[in-house]
Design a protein around this motif. Structure first.
Motif, mmCIF file in Angstrom:
data_model
loop_
_atom_site.group_PDB
_atom_site.id
_atom_site.type_symbol
_atom_site.label_atom_id
_atom_site.label_comp_id
_atom_site.label_asym_id
_atom_site.label_seq_id
_atom_site.Cartn_x
_atom_site.Cartn_y
_atom_site.Cartn_z
ATOM 1 N N ARG A 152 -25.715 39.398 -41.581
ATOM 2 C CA ARG A 152 -26.964 38.814 -42.044
ATOM 3 C C ARG A 152 -28.121 39.614 -41.462
ATOM 4 N N ASP A 153 -29.119 39.896 -42.314
ATOM 5 C CA ASP A 153 -30.257 40.700 -41.851
ATOM 6 C C ASP A 153 -31.500 40.271 -42.611
ATOM 7 N N ASN A 154 -32.109 39.175 -42.162
ATOM 8 C CA ASN A 154 -33.376 38.750 -42.745
ATOM 9 C C ASN A 154 -34.354 38.466 -41.615
ATOM 10 N N ILE A 155 -35.556 38.090 -41.929
ATOM 11 C CA ILE A 155 -36.563 37.941 -40.870
ATOM 12 C C ILE A 155 -36.253 36.764 -39.946
ATOM 13 N N TYR A 156 -35.417 35.842 -40.422
ATOM 14 C CA TYR A 156 -35.109 34.651 -39.625
ATOM 15 C C TYR A 156 -33.861 34.801 -38.769
ATOM 16 N N GLU A 157 -32.893 35.539 -39.251
ATOM 17 C CA GLU A 157 -31.638 35.635 -38.507
ATOM 18 C C GLU A 157 -31.009 37.012 -38.682
ATOM 19 N N LYS A 158 -30.541 37.549 -37.555
ATOM 20 C CA LYS A 158 -29.777 38.791 -37.536
ATOM 21 C C LYS A 158 -28.375 38.444 -37.008
ATOM 22 N N LYS A 159 -27.362 38.830 -37.756
ATOM 23 C CA LYS A 159 -25.993 38.519 -37.335
ATOM 24 C C LYS A 159 -25.099 39.715 -37.625
ATOM 25 N N VAL A 160 -24.384 40.155 -36.587
ATOM 26 C CA VAL A 160 -23.482 41.288 -36.744
ATOM 27 C C VAL A 160 -22.090 40.918 -36.225
ATOM 28 N N LYS A 161 -21.096 41.599 -36.764
ATOM 29 C CA LYS A 161 -19.711 41.406 -36.325
ATOM 30 C C LYS A 161 -19.182 42.712 -35.752
ATOM 31 N N ILE A 162 -18.680 42.644 -34.528
ATOM 32 C CA ILE A 162 -18.094 43.803 -33.859
ATOM 33 C C ILE A 162 -16.588 43.638 -33.853
ATOM 34 N N GLU A 163 -15.882 44.651 -34.287
ATOM 35 C CA GLU A 163 -14.424 44.618 -34.300
ATOM 36 C C GLU A 163 -13.885 45.756 -33.441
ATOM 37 N N GLY A 164 -13.127 45.397 -32.418
ATOM 38 C CA GLY A 164 -12.564 46.393 -31.523
ATOM 39 C C GLY A 164 -11.188 45.977 -31.058
ATOM 40 N N GLU A 165 -10.761 46.534 -29.929
ATOM 41 C CA GLU A 165 -9.461 46.143 -29.385
ATOM 42 C C GLU A 165 -9.476 46.232 -27.865
ATOM 43 N N ILE A 166 -8.628 45.418 -27.257
ATOM 44 C CA ILE A 166 -8.436 45.419 -25.819
ATOM 45 C C ILE A 166 -6.937 45.500 -25.572
ATOM 46 N N ALA A 167 -6.499 46.618 -24.996
ATOM 47 C CA ALA A 167 -5.071 46.843 -24.716
ATOM 48 C C ALA A 167 -4.244 46.665 -25.981
ATOM 49 N N SER A 168 -4.720 47.179 -27.102
ATOM 50 C CA SER A 168 -4.079 47.182 -28.425
ATOM 51 C C SER A 168 -4.203 45.851 -29.159
ATOM 52 N N HIS A 169 -4.821 44.855 -28.543
ATOM 53 C CA HIS A 169 -4.990 43.554 -29.194
ATOM 54 C C HIS A 169 -6.380 43.487 -29.837
ATOM 55 N N PRO A 170 -6.462 43.200 -31.138
ATOM 56 C CA PRO A 170 -7.765 43.208 -31.819
ATOM 57 C C PRO A 170 -8.651 42.033 -31.404
ATOM 58 N N PHE A 171 -9.932 42.309 -31.298
ATOM 59 C CA PHE A 171 -10.893 41.248 -31.044
ATOM 60 C C PHE A 171 -12.056 41.364 -32.013
ATOM 61 N N THR A 172 -12.719 40.228 -32.227
ATOM 62 C CA THR A 172 -13.916 40.159 -33.057
ATOM 63 C C THR A 172 -14.993 39.429 -32.276
ATOM 64 N N GLN A 173 -16.184 39.986 -32.283
ATOM 65 C CA GLN A 173 -17.308 39.339 -31.611
ATOM 66 C C GLN A 173 -18.478 39.261 -32.581
ATOM 67 N N ILE A 174 -18.978 38.044 -32.802
ATOM 68 C CA ILE A 174 -20.129 37.859 -33.681
ATOM 69 C C ILE A 174 -21.347 37.584 -32.811
ATOM 70 N N VAL A 175 -22.388 38.362 -33.016
ATOM 71 C CA VAL A 175 -23.613 38.249 -32.219
ATOM 72 C C VAL A 175 -24.749 37.815 -33.143
ATOM 73 N N THR A 176 -25.495 36.788 -32.718
ATOM 74 C CA THR A 176 -26.542 36.227 -33.566
ATOM 75 C C THR A 176 -27.863 36.166 -32.816
ATOM 76 N N LEU A 177 -28.924 36.634 -33.473
ATOM 77 C CA LEU A 177 -30.288 36.507 -32.976
ATOM 78 C C LEU A 177 -31.085 35.718 -33.993
ATOM 79 N N ALA A 178 -31.840 34.730 -33.549
ATOM 80 C CA ALA A 178 -32.688 33.930 -34.431
ATOM 81 C C ALA A 178 -34.148 34.157 -34.073
ATOM 82 N N LYS A 179 -34.982 34.153 -35.067
ATOM 83 C CA LYS A 179 -36.415 34.386 -34.869
ATOM 84 C C LYS A 179 -36.996 33.370 -33.884
ATOM 85 N N GLY A 180 -37.730 33.865 -32.902
ATOM 86 C CA GLY A 180 -38.412 32.994 -31.958
ATOM 87 C C GLY A 180 -37.520 32.322 -30.940
ATOM 88 N N THR A 181 -36.221 32.632 -30.939
ATOM 89 C CA THR A 181 -35.264 31.985 -30.048
ATOM 90 C C THR A 181 -34.849 32.935 -28.937
#
Length: 857
Positions: free
Chosen positions: A562-591
C-alpha cells in the motif's frame, strides 16, 4: 576436653534449644478444582486433621470454584468444613479466582481476580474475612499493596519457600517490613528474609520450607526474634501437619495463621520501609517457547477485548440506555480469569484433570471470552442505530460510519474501512458531524474497496461520519480513487517515507533497517550505521548447527502492499537458517507508532537456545539467557541508554546492568508486559518497543535491546518445548524525544491495545459525543462498566502528577462516590454542574488507582 570447648558446646546447645522454642510455621494447602484437589476425600481429610490436631493451623489458597463442586459431590464434608472455615484454625489467604501470577497480566485483570474470587468464597462462607495475602507460588507484583489495601487486607507475605519453579522475590529485611507499593501505599509484610537463602542445588526451594535447624540458626544470627517458615502443601498431597504434630513437631515449631503471627507473635511493627521494585520479582518462565507465546497472545487479546466491551457498553448506556447482559459479562471474565491461572503459564503441557493440556483449555477459554464480548460489542454499537432509525433528516442514500473511542483522551487517527459492496463502483463524498467535507482515498482490494481518511474522536465517546453518494448517472472515477499495483523490489535498498519517517531497508541484508529518520525529531536517525547488529534483525543460536544464524545473512525481496498519503505498507520476505519469514511494516499518517507483523514458516522443529539441555534438574538452564534465543534486535543510535518498563499499574526504571543470567539462582527481571522504553542517559531521545504479548526482552552493555521471539528445546521439568507451527507475533516501535511519561508512551500503548472501533449502518445521525474527558491529567480509564443502574469508573494515574485535576463528565450526574474495591464508600465527591456538564476535582499519586460510582438521573 578443655573448659573453653565445653562452654562453646553448651552455648551452641542452649542457643539452639532456646531458639527452637520460639520457632513458628505457616502450614496450609494450595490448589483447587483446576489445579489439584481430590474432591472425593480432600475436604473430609482437612476436617479430620483439624479435629485430630487442635494445635494445627492452616492457610488456604484454594480456587474459589472448588467449593461449588465440593458442595455437590461431598455435601457432608462441605457442611463440616463450613463450620470451621471462619474459626481459629483456618485463614483464607488468597481469594483470587484462578491464582494468577499477577506480574504477567493487566492491573485490571488482577482486580477482577480478587473481586470475583472474594464474591465466590463469600457465597459459601459468608463469615470469612480476608486479612493476609499469602501464596504458594510467586504470585506477586509491585502494585499489590494498594490493591490489597483497597480490598481490606491488612498484611502480606512475600515468601513462597517450597514452590519457586517460576521464581521468587528478592531477599530483604528481617522479621517484618513495610512493603511500599508503586503509589506509596504501605502494607505490613513478612518478607523473604535477607538470611532466607535459596536451597543449595535446588531448583524450587528456599531454606524456610521446613524450619530446618540451619535456617532457624541463620534467623537468630540475623536478629529475627520470632522466625517463621512456611509450606503450603499441594492439595493433592495426603499430608496433615507438615512438620509433624504434638511433641514430634520439628524443632518444636508452633503452627500459626499469618494473621495471628503478625498481630500476636511478631514484633508487630517496623521502621523498615521497603520500596519494592518490579525488578524484585525474580521470575522466569519459558519465554519464547511457542506454546507459552500463544497462551500469552490469547490472554492479551481477551484482556483487551473485555475491557473494551465493558467500556463501549457503558458509552451505549449513557447515550441511549442500552444495558448489557451482566451474566454474559461475568462468564466472559470467568473464562479469561481461568486462562490466567499460573499453572497455564508454567506447565502448559500438563493435563488438566487428566484430560486435555492446559494450553488447549486456554484456547477454549479465551475463545469463549472473545465470542461473548464480540457479541456484546456488536449489540452495544447496534443500540445507537436502533435509537436513530426514525431520525429526522436521515437520507436513505447515505451510509453512516461511527467510530468509538474507549480511552479518556481524544484521538486523531487514520481510518481504514472496508467499504460495503455497493460503494465499490460508485462515487461519493464524506462529511464529518459538522457537515464539513473530508478528504479521503480509496484503494481497490479484490472485489471491494478500502477507504482511508483521518478521523477525530473525542474522549470516551464517538464520532459519526457520513458517506454520501453522488447523484445517479454520474459514474466518473473520482481523483482520489487509486489502484496501486504491488511493486516488488530486489535491489540493495528500498526507501519507505511518510510525513513522520524516512526508513531505508537494506534488502541485501535480509530487509533490516539501515536508516530510520524521524522527521519531527530534528531528523534524528535512530538506526546505528555500524556495528555487529542491525535494526530489525532476527538472530539466534541454532545449537544443532553450533552457531548463531541471522536474517541478515541472506538477501530479501520487498513488495509494496500500500502506498497512499494515509498509509504505507510493505512486505519483506527473507529467510533465517533456511526457514522463510515474512515481515509486514506499516506506517500511518500522523502516527508515531511503526507497526510490524512477523511470520516465520518453520519447515521443521529446530533447536534454538544456548545449548541442548539434558540434565534439566540442574540450576543451569539452556532457556535462561535470551541472547541465545531467536530475538528481534533493535540496536538504536542512542547514547548510554537504559530501560524503563511497564508492569501492572506501574512503570519501573531498570537498575540492571544487563538482563543476562544462566541459572535458576541468578534470575533477573527481564519481562516486557506491554512495553519497554530505551532512553538515552541524558533523556533526549528514546525508542519504545511494544509487544502483543507478555514475554522477555534482552539488553546490556555491548548488546542491543532484543525482543524474544523463539526458544525451542528442553524446558522446565523436562518437556521438549518444540516448534509445532508458524511463529506469528506483532510488535511496534515508537522513536521519540524525552522520557516515557513526557512522550505519553503509556497512552500510545493503550491506543495500540484498544484500537478505535467502528460500525457502518444505512441509517443514523451524524453527531459526535464525549462522556468522560481526562484531558491533560495523565490518567487512564482502567475500566468503566454499567452495574446496578450506575457506572463504575476506575482511573489509573499512568503519566500524571499528584496535583489536583479536573475530570469532565458530559452527563448530568446526580452524585459521585469514591469507593474501595469491595464497593464500600470512602467519601462522597463534590461535583459542579453547568449546562448538563459535570465536573469533579481529584488528585492521586503517580501509579495510583481510584474507583468512582457515578449516579445520574
Amino acid at each position: 576436653m578443655n573448659r573453653t570447648y565445653i562452654i562453646l558446646l553448651l552455648t551452641v546447645f542452649i542457643s539452639t534449644f532456646s531458639y527452637a522454642q520460639h520457632a513458628y510455621f505457616a502450614d496450609g494447602y494450595h490448589g483447587g478444582i483446576y489445579g489439584h484437589y481430590p474432591v472425593k476425600w480432600k475436604t473430609q481429610f482437612i476436617v479430620d486433621q483439624l479435629s485430630m490436631h487442635p494445635d494445627w493451623r492452616i492457610g488456604l489458597e484454594i480456587e474459589p470454584e472448588t467449593w461449588d463442586t465440593v458442595q455437590i459431590r461431598t455435601p457432608e464434608a462441605y457442611r463440616q468444613f463450613k463450620k470451621m472455615a471462619a474459626g481459629e484454625q483456618v485463614e483464607f489467604t488468597n481469594p483470587t479466582y484462578a491464582q494468577p501470577y499477577c506480574f504477567n497480566i493487566s492491573g485490571e485483570s488482577i482486580i477482577r481476580q480478587f473481586q470475583y474470587g472474594i464474591k465466590k468464597i463469600n457465597t459459601h462462607f459468608p463469615d470469612v474475612r480476608f486479612v493476609t495475602y499469602s501464596v504458594e507460588e510467586p504470585c506477586f507484583t509491585s502494585c499489590l499493596p494498594q490493591i490489597l489495601k483497597l480490598f481490606g487486607f491488612k498484611y502480606a507475605v512475600l515468601k513462597c519457600p517450597n514452590t519457586c519453579w517460576g521464581g521468587y522475590t528478592s531477599a530483604y529485611g528481617g522479621e517484618l517490613v513495610n512493603w511500599i507499593g508503586t503509589d506509596g501505599t504501605s502494607i505490613l509484610t513478612v518478607p523473604r528474609y535477607a538470611c532466607e537463602k535459596l536451597e543449595e542445588g535446588s531448583t524450587w526451594q528456599t531454606t524456610a520450607w521446613c524450619n530446618s535447624e540451619s535456617y532457624l540458626v541463620a534467623c537468630r544470627e540475623a536478629g529475627i526474634k520470632h522466625p517463621v517458615g512456611m509450606c503450603y502443601q499441594d492439595a493433592g498431597w495426603k499430608n496433615g501437619p507438615w512438620l509433624g504434630s504434638g511433641k514430634n513437631t520439628k524443632n518444636r515449631s508452633h503452627y500459626i495463621r499469618w494473621k495471628d503471627y503478625i498481630e500476636k507473635i511478631s514484633v508487630g511493627k517496623t521502621d523498615d520501609d521497603w520500596y519494592f521494585s518490579q525488578e524484585d520479582m525474580r521470575v522466569n518462565l519459558m519465554w519464547g517457547s511457542q506454546v507459552l507465546q500463544k497462551i500469552a497472545q490469547e490472554v492479551r487479546t481477551s484482556e483487551n477485548k473485555i475491557v473494551m466491551a465493558e467500556k463501549i457498553s457503558a458509552i451505549a448506556h449513557l447515550d441511549n440506555g442500552y444495558r448489557n447482559n451482566q451474566a454474559d459479562m461475568d462468564e466472559a471474565w470467568r473464562t479469561l480469569m481461568l486462562a490466567q491461572h499460573h499453572d497455564s503459564w508454567i506447565v502448559p503441557y500438563n493435563r488438566l484433570n487428566g484430560k486435555v493440556a492446559w494450553a488447549e483449555e486456554i484456547k477454549r477459554w479465551t475463545d469463549n471470552t472473545n465470542n461473548i464480548v464480540d457479541k456484546l460489542i456488536k449489540e452495544s454499537m447496534q443500540s445507537f442505530y436502533d435509537q436513530n432509525i426514525a431520525v429526522s433528516g436521515t437520507n436513505k442514500q447515505d451510509e453512516y460510519i461511527r467510530f468509538f473511542n474507549t480511552l479518556g483522551t481524544k484521538r486523531k487517527e487514520i481510518a481504514n474501512v472496508l467499504l460495503p459492496g455497493e460503494y465499490a463502483s460508485m462515487d461519493f463524498k464524506i462529511y464529518d458531524w459538522k457537515g464539513k467535507e473530508i478528504d479521503f482515498q480509496v484503494e481497490k482490494e479484490g472485489e471491494k474497496n478500502r477507504l482511508f481518511f483521518e478521523v477525530k474522536v473525542p474522549p470516551f465517546g464517538y464520532s459519526t461520519y457520513c458517506i454520501r453518494k453522488k447523484e445517479s448517472g454520474k459514474k466518473n472515477v473520482p481523483e482520489n480513487r487509486i489502484t496501486s499495483e504491488n511493486k516488488k523490489s530486489t535491489g540493495q535498498e528500498y526507501v519507505v517515507e511518510n510525513d513522520l519517517y524516512k526508513i531505508v531497508f537494506d534488502l541485501s541484508k535480509g530487509g533490516t533497517i539501515k536508516s530510520l529518520i524521524a522527521k519531527k525529531e530534528k531528523n534524528k536517525d535512530f538506526a546505528v550505521q555500524t556495528g555487529e547488529y542491525a535494526l530489525g534483525e532476527l538472530r539466534g543460536f541454532f545449537y544443532e548447527e553450533g552457531q548463531f544464524r541471522s536474517s541478515a545473512e541472506h538477501p530479501a525481496k520487498m513488495t509494496v502492499l500500500r502506498d497512499n498519503i494515509y498509509e504505507k505498507k510493505v512486505k519483506i520476505e527473507g529467510e533465517i537458517a533456511s526457514h522463510p519469514f515474512t515481515q509486514i511494516v506499516t506506517l500511518a499518517k500522523g502516527t508515531q507508532r511503526i507497526d510490524f507483523d512477523l511470520t516465520i514458516d518453520w519447515k521443521k522443529n529446530v533447536g534454538i537456545g544456548e545449548y541442548k539441555e539434558k540434565h534439566w534438574r540442574d540450576n543451569r538452564r539452556a532457556y535462561c539467557d535470551d541472547r541465545f534465543k531467536l530475538s528481534v534486535l533493535f540496536p538504536a543510535n542512542l547514547h548510554s541508554p537504559h530501560i524503563y518498563k511497564n508492569a501492572p499499574f506501574d512503570v519501573c526504571e531498570s537498575k540492571l546492568e544487563n538482563t543476562f543470567f544462566a541459572s535458576w539462582d541468578q534470575i533477573k527481571h527481564n519481562i516486557i508486559l506491554h512495553w519497554v522504553d530505551l532512553v538515552e542517559e541524558t533523556g533526549d531521545y528514546a525508542l519504545a518497543l511494544l509487544s502483543d504479548h507478555t514475554t522477555s526482552y534482552s539488553h546490556g552493555e555491548g548488546y542491543p535491546l532484543g525482543l524474544t521471539a523463539q526458544y525451542s528445546g528442553v524446558g522446565l521439568w523436562g518437556p521438549d518445548y518444540r516448534i509445532t507451527g508458524q511463529l506469528k507475533m506483532k510488535y511496534a516501535i515508537i522513536p521519540h524525544r524525552g522520557k516515557w511519561d513526557e512522550a505519553s508512551i503509556a497512552t500510545a500503548s493503550d491506543s495500540w491495545n484498544e484500537p478505535l472501533l467502528y460500525s457502518c449502518h444505512s441509517s443514523g445521525k451524524v453527531d459526535s459525543k464525549s462522556f468522560i474527558d481526562l484531558h491533560n491529567t495523565g490518567y487512564q480509564i482502567s475500566s468503566a462498566q454499567f452495574q446496578d443502574g450506575r457506572i463504575i469508573l476506575r482511573l489509573f494515574n499512568a503519566e500524571g502528577d499528584d496535583k489536583k485535576h479536573k475530570i469532565i463528565f458530559h452527563i448530568p450526574l446526580s452524585g459521585v462516590e469514591e469507593v474501595d474495591l469491595n464497593g464500600g464508600c470512602i467519601r462522597k465527591k463534590k461535583i459542579k454542574m453547568r449546562a448538563g456538564v459535570s465536573e469533579m476535582d481529584i488528585s492521586m499519586p503517580r501509579f495510583g488507582i481510584k474507583t468512582f460510582m457515578l449516579s445520574f438521573d
